[in-house]
Design an enzyme around this catalytic site. Structure first.
Site, short mmCIF file in Angstrom:
data_model
loop_
_atom_site.label_atom_id
_atom_site.label_comp_id
_atom_site.label_asym_id
_atom_site.label_seq_id
_atom_site.Cartn_x
_atom_site.Cartn_y
_atom_site.Cartn_z
N SER A 145 -10.01 2.47 3.09
CA SER A 145 -8.87 2.34 1.77
C SER A 145 -8.03 1.72 1.28
O SER A 145 -7.48 1.90 0.58
CB SER A 145 -7.89 3.58 2.73
OG SER A 145 -7.34 3.58 3.26
N LYS A 172 0.68 -1.13 0.15
CA LYS A 172 -0.06 0.41 0.67
C LYS A 172 1.06 0.98 0.06
O LYS A 172 1.90 1.49 0.66
CB LYS A 172 -0.72 -0.16 1.11
CG LYS A 172 -1.78 0.67 1.37
CD LYS A 172 -3.20 0.71 2.67
CE LYS A 172 -4.26 1.75 2.58
NZ LYS A 172 -4.98 1.58 3.76
N SER A 213 -9.74 -0.24 7.49
CA SER A 213 -9.64 -0.55 5.67
C SER A 213 -8.56 -1.78 5.40
O SER A 213 -8.17 -1.43 3.63
CB SER A 213 -8.83 0.17 5.45
OG SER A 213 -9.32 1.90 5.47
N1 GLN Z 1 -13.25 4.29 6.09
C1 GLN Z 1 -12.42 4.39 7.51
C2 GLN Z 1 -11.93 6.16 7.31
O1 GLN Z 1 -12.11 6.35 6.31
C3 GLN Z 1 -11.20 3.71 7.55
C4 GLN Z 1 -10.20 4.03 7.22
C5 GLN Z 1 -8.76 3.05 7.39
O2 GLN Z 1 -9.25 1.97 7.92
N2 GLN Z 1 -7.96 3.65 6.71
O3 GLN Z 1 -11.21 6.62 8.10
#
Ligand code: GLN
Length: 490
Positions: free
Chosen positions: A152, A77, A176
């Site tokens: 994400s 990532k 995410s």
């Molecule tokens: N969707 C969640 C957020 O927007 C989690 C994101 C993540 O785990 N990086 O914060």
């Protein structure tokens, strides 16, 4: 032969038996990346370095001295650093930032002869649930290209699902790793907070962030965890807790394990077919001898609010460092320093990141701190205590990973609250610092993957991997049981 259809451990056997070469494997994955370039799963492709590493691994195999992850073709990532390569975080502000060192998690895998093939796409600074907010464009879901890959770590999930790499590293702050794994039909593990080093991970919300694997199979995630987990003096929150052999946990037995179904996770907002699929999974586990219990996590309703207050508060502090002086993009037309800060940040950050910096700054500001930040911290404690109480009585929890299957591209981009709600089953796990895994457990009538989430006690990734492996091996049974509606246990 198309080797990209196999998981890592299968490919490793083929390599060791000299049925293929690592260099050929890498070429096949590079071809798939090329063919599937429109999915936008990768921000950077590291073909030269991957080819060099593959040649080195082939030499090592010839000499008979290889690491545990020899031949693992890995996506990373683009929020995790690899020395000498760009780490963009999916943001304009870091679009030209070259990392000066390699993250511990990546280094450990490299030391065992894994091969990094590229950096995967993500929501800008990992803020999002759909991988649509990247400066480098949205990621498409390989199962249905009109749908989102989840976020994400959507690039990591899509890359694994489209056979563009064998496995990938993701990060999970509020879901995410697990949610995109669920949307793309792959396995995603978020380890206990402190289990995997965060050194070299660009911070979003430091008290939540964890690095973990996304893979085709549960056993591949176990193989990666054997190397990823463990103490790192470079990360002050890294836990000094012994690391078991996770592959040994996969014994295909669930008999006698006590699995809790938290009733708050099966109420309004849950898609009917997702619910049926989790129900079928629970029934199947029960018939294999697991003990299924209904449990309650009464403070669940505060999780989304608490998470979005605390995560944005931490993010607003963490993102202060992007001021145009030390990293990445800088506005060169500015009249003075103040003006340069303002212009750099206005140009460099996207809309969602700005929204979160503003929200986070607001909840930390004097006069509002007690009403929002402090209250959210209290809610975090209550949520954590809910889990502690329940996990005293059960070995782990079974829930849906997300309330729906992958939604359509653009469906939620204008409605941040709807987007935030897609994390409703994952954020509590990060608030409590617990391990969680998403494993494919079925498909809906349109063929879209459904993920089951297992949540465990701190540092008990083993139980999660054991049950997930069982679920994975019994997929067909589950699909059949979905037809027998009247014996539901939910
Ligand atoms: N969707 C969640 C957020 O927007 C989690 C994101 C993540 O785990 N990086 O914060």
């Amino acid at each position: 032969m198309d080797y990209t259809q196999f998981d890592f451990l299968q490919n490793r056997d083929l390599l060791l038996n000299k049925e293929t070469r690592c260099q050929d494997l890498v070429e096949q994955y590079l071809q798939n990346m090329n063919k599937g370039a429109h999915l936008n799963a990768f921000i950077s492709i590291m073909q030269d370095q991957a080819r060099e590493q593959a040649a080195r691994v082939d030499q090592k195999i010839a000499r008979g001295k290889i690491g545990a992850l020899a031949g693992l073709v890995l996506g990373v990532k683009d929020l995790i650093t690899v020395e000498g390569f760009r780490t963009t975080c999916g943001s304009k502000i870091l679009h030209n930032f070259v990392a000066p060192y390699t993250a511990t998690a990546v280094q450990r895998l490299l030391d065992q002869d894994a091969i990094v093939i590229g950096k995967t796409n993500l929501d800008e600074f990992a803020m999002g649930s759909s991988s649509e907010t990247s400066y480098f464009g949205a990621v498409k879901n390989p199962v249905d290209e009109n749908r989102v890959a989840g976020g994400s770590s959507g690039g990591s999930a899509a890359a694994v699902a489209a056979n563009q790499c064998m496995a990938a590293l993701g990060t999970d702050t509020g879901g995410s790793i697990r949610q995109p794994a669920s949307f793309c039909g792959v396995v995603g593990l978020k380890p206990t907070y402190g289990r995997v080093s965060r050194f070299g991970l660009v911070a979003y919300a430091s008290s939540f962030d964890q690095i973990g694997p996304l893979s085709r199979s549960v056993r591949d995630s176990a193989a990666l965890m054997n190397i990823l987990a463990g103490y790192d003096p470079m990360d002050s929150t890294s836990a000094n807790v012994a690391v078991p052999n996770y592959l040994h946990a996969l014994d295909k037995k669930v008999k006698g394990l006590v699995i809790g179904l938290p009733k708050e996770y099966f109420s309004q907002g849950l898609d009917e077919q997702v619910k049926q699929s989790i129900d079928a999974t629970a029934r199947q586990l029960q018939s294999a001898g697991a003990i299924i219990k209904s449990v309650s996590l009464p403070h669940t309703e505060y999780a989304i609010a608490a998470y979005y207050i605390l995560a944005t508060a931490e993010a607003s502090a963490n993102l202060e460092r992007y001021d145009g002086v030390r990293y990445g993009h800088r506005d060169t037309q500015a009249a003075n320093l103040e003006d340069m800060y303002e212009k750099t940040r206005s140009q460099g950050f996207g809309q969602e990141v700005k929204r979160r910096i503003m929200l986070g700054t607001f909840v930390l500001s004097s006069g509002y701190y007690d009403a929002y930040y402090l209250k959210a911290q209290k809610a975090r404690t209550l949520i954590k205590q809910d889990f502690e109480r329940v996990l005293n009585r059960v070995d782990c929890l079974l829930t849906p990973t997300a309330p729906t299957v992958a939604f359509r591209q653009g469906e939620k981009t204008d409605d941040p609250l709807q987007m935030y709600l897609s994390d409703v089953y994952t954020v509590s796990v990060n608030l409590a610092g617990l391990p969680g895994i998403s494993v494919p457990c079925g498909k809906n009538d349109q063929g879209l993957p459904i993920g089951a989430q297992l949540v465990g006690r701190p540092f008990d990734e083993e139980t999660l991997l054991r049950i997930a492996d069982w679920i994975e091996s019994n997929q067909n049974l589950m699909t059949n049981r979905m037809d027998t509606e009247n014996e539901s246990i939910l």
